[in-house]
Scaffold this motif. Structure first.
Motif, PDB file in Angstrom:
ATOM      1  N   ARG A  96      -7.256  -3.295  -8.541  1.00  0.00           N
ATOM      2  CA  ARG A  96      -7.148  -2.484  -8.581  1.00  0.00           C
ATOM      3  C   ARG A  96      -7.931  -1.696  -9.540  1.00  0.00           C
ATOM      4  O   ARG A  96      -8.264  -2.121 -10.626  1.00  0.00           O
ATOM      5  CB  ARG A  96      -6.178  -1.734  -7.957  1.00  0.00           C
ATOM      6  N   GLY A 116       2.462   1.205  -3.542  1.00  0.00           N
ATOM      7  CA  GLY A 116       1.670   1.902  -4.513  1.00  0.00           C
ATOM      8  C   GLY A 116       1.979   1.327  -5.547  1.00  0.00           C
ATOM      9  O   GLY A 116       1.167   2.339  -6.821  1.00  0.00           O
ATOM     10  N   ARG A 140       1.170  -1.469   0.275  1.00  0.00           N
ATOM     11  CA  ARG A 140       0.212   0.262   0.200  1.00  0.00           C
ATOM     12  C   ARG A 140       1.181   1.311   0.212  1.00  0.00           C
ATOM     13  O   ARG A 140       0.457   2.360  -1.145  1.00  0.00           O
ATOM     14  CB  ARG A 140      -0.818   0.087   1.288  1.00  0.00           C
ATOM     15  N   ASN A 141       2.000   1.395   0.896  1.00  0.00           N
ATOM     16  CA  ASN A 141       2.879   2.787   0.833  1.00  0.00           C
ATOM     17  C   ASN A 141       3.445   2.792  -0.296  1.00  0.00           C
ATOM     18  O   ASN A 141       3.981   3.277  -0.539  1.00  0.00           O
ATOM     19  CB  ASN A 141       3.660   2.317   2.502  1.00  0.00           C
TER      20      ASN A 141
END
Length: 502
Positions: free
Chosen positions: A236, A118, A115-116
């Motif tokens: 996503r 990306g 998540r961090n």
């Protein structure tokens, strides 16, 4: 990454007075693999039982926490309920990160890293061909200059996926050192693939094929397709579904993704395809690669058309990254099979072995059988171990595979262990005379060493638990590979087995 950052991402209780601004050099779930600076995850039977692991017994790794610290670990993640009241473990309280579930903590950490970061995750799933497709995809992207982190070996379960992701925070690397992650995702129980897709939501989801695998736990082929569709359902926003046009069950998944799709295939019309296919050798195919960015001649040094399909999946991923077909072809030319996954072994005595002994299910067995059937050889021999985890219909699936092999130009079929006897039975019922069953791998190895002739082509395949790789090892110990010294490596004695006469 520092210990305090890891604790925050995992939601772990960290010791209040201990210095946590310590850098983590790597991550391990095996205390024997600990190196200075590693963070150790102490897995326990309670963790395993919650997370799709099917073995009957598990080791409680909390008892190895002292060993991990002796090897230089900077911290250990442990179950709170296991530590409290244990005098020996409480001695290390200033270095323990306490959680309710250690495997879940590992997954939270990996999810936080993704998540961090990306960046784009390319997730690859399917009943067969995942590892080869993963390796080909990574090879093509690297050839085009992408900095790729990819799954370790075939680490594709609830431990393997997060450990593969955490390579981005190991050995002095950071996520900024990578442009793309190519992650293999497997499943053996309902809901497992959905969990993996939640850990690392894909920007590009690749579905290779759907076949009878893990039916003991998944149920029917329809259930397998439903389970595999979890990957597509978790793409996503703005992401791409890459689907096998030749597989109806894969194309059925298209309904679960409203965004962009790309197809690959050989038989059906597809965005990425191969035409004018020519077998130059057992392990070399020449074909015209067609992509939306153009077409080009390419060669693939892997055995079987199923591997060509895997290569087309990789080409579809490359197309999403706007990589020219010329670069894709350049990468394919440098491809090599992974160990025990279609590895070609040519022996000095004139016979050839295809070592595909890493794993087996009906789809992958028949794909390799067709590759053998199309090859030029004096005799085509298949040594097939029992296929595990096929559920209530396992016997019939073995018999059906035997019947299909009997319909191919295969000269000899040997079944090894357990339900492989049904494989032999199916082949015999369909008119195959040279079909034989062996109760053990060792018996099959001994018989094969005595049976081989110059000009033979032998496929050795079986589920991992059957250990048909031991047959390959026995052949290597008994005969010289091309280019090896003609003397046996054990004490300099001559090679012990002579080939059977023509």
């Amino acid at each position: 990454m520092r210990l305090d950052e890891a604790a925050r991402l995992m939601g772990a209780d960290a010791p209040r007075d201990a210095p946590l601004d310590v850098a983590i050099a790597g991550f391990a779930v095996d205390s024997r693999a600990i190196e200075p600076g590693h963070l150790f995850f102490a897995l326990s039977p309670e963790d395993y039982r919650r997370h799709y692991f099917t073995a009957t017994s598990f080791t409680d790794a909390h008892r190895f926490i002292p060993e991990a610290f002796a090897r230089g670990a900077v911290g250990a993640v442990a179950r709170r309920a296991r530590v409290v009241g244990d005098g020996e473990l409480e001695r290390f309280a200033d270095r323990l990160l306490l959680v309710e579930d250690v495997i879940e903590a590992l997954q939270k950490l990996a999810h936080g890293v993704v998540r961090n970061w990306g960046g784009p995750v390319v997730a690859i799933a399917g009943s067969a061909g995942k590892t080869t497709t993963k390796d080909l995809t990574a090879l093509v992207l690297q050839t085009a200059g992408k900095r790729v982190v990819k799954s370790i070996k075939n680490f594709n379960n609830e431990l393997g996926v997060p450990l593969s992701i955490l390579q981005m925070e190991s050995g002095g690397r950071t996520p900024n050192d990578f442009d793309v992650a190519v992650i293999e995702m497997g499943t053996s129980m309902p809901g497992e693939l959905e969990r993996l897709a939640q850990i690392a939501p894909p920007k590009i989801a690749v579905e290779v094929c759907v076949g009878p695998e893990h039916l003991e736990f998944l149920g029917t082929i329809e259930d397998v397709a439903r389970e595999e569709s979890a990957l597509v359902r978790h793409i996503r926003p703005g992401g791409v579904a890459i689907l096998n046009a030749d597989d109806p069950w894969v194309m059925w998944m298209a309904q679960f993704h409203r965004g962009p799709r790309m197809t690959f295939g050989i038989r059906e019309r597809a965005d990425v395809s191969a035409t004018e296919i020519e077998a130059l050798d057992l392990d070399r195919l020449r074909f015209r690669l067609q992509t939306p960015r153009g077409r080009v001649w390419a060669e693939l040094p892997l055995a079987g058309r199923h591997n060509l399909s895997n290569a087309l999946a990789a080409a579809a991923v490359a197309t999403c990254f706007e990589i020219a077909p010329e670069l894709i072809a350049e990468a394919f030319a440098r491809a090599r099979p992974s160990e025990m996954r279609g590895e070609i072994l040519r022996f000095a005595q004139g016979f050839t072995v295809i070592d595909d002994s890493y794993n087996s299910n009906p789809a992958s067995l028949l794909a390799m059988a067709r590759a053998v059937a199309e090859a030029d050889a004096k005799r085509r021999i298949i040594v097939a171990g029992e296929m595990l985890e096929l559920g209530p219909k396992a016997a019939e699936l073995h018999r059906e595979a035997g019947r299909e092999i009997a319909g191919l130009p295969i000269d000899v079929l040997w079944g090894v262990r357990g339900l492989a006897e049904e494989l032999v039975s199916g082949a015999r019922a369909s008119g195959m005379k040279e079909a034989r069953f062996f109760a053990s791998v060792d018996d099959a190895a001994q018989a094969l060493r005595a049976e081989l002739r110059s000009g033979d082509l032998v496929l050795i395949k079986g589920s991992r638990g059957v250990r048909t790789d031991r047959i390959v090892t026995a052949l290597k110990e008994s005969f010289a590979l091309e280019g090896e010294d003609a003397l046996h490596t054990d004490g300099g004695a001559k090679w012990r087995f002579e080939l059977k006469g023509e």
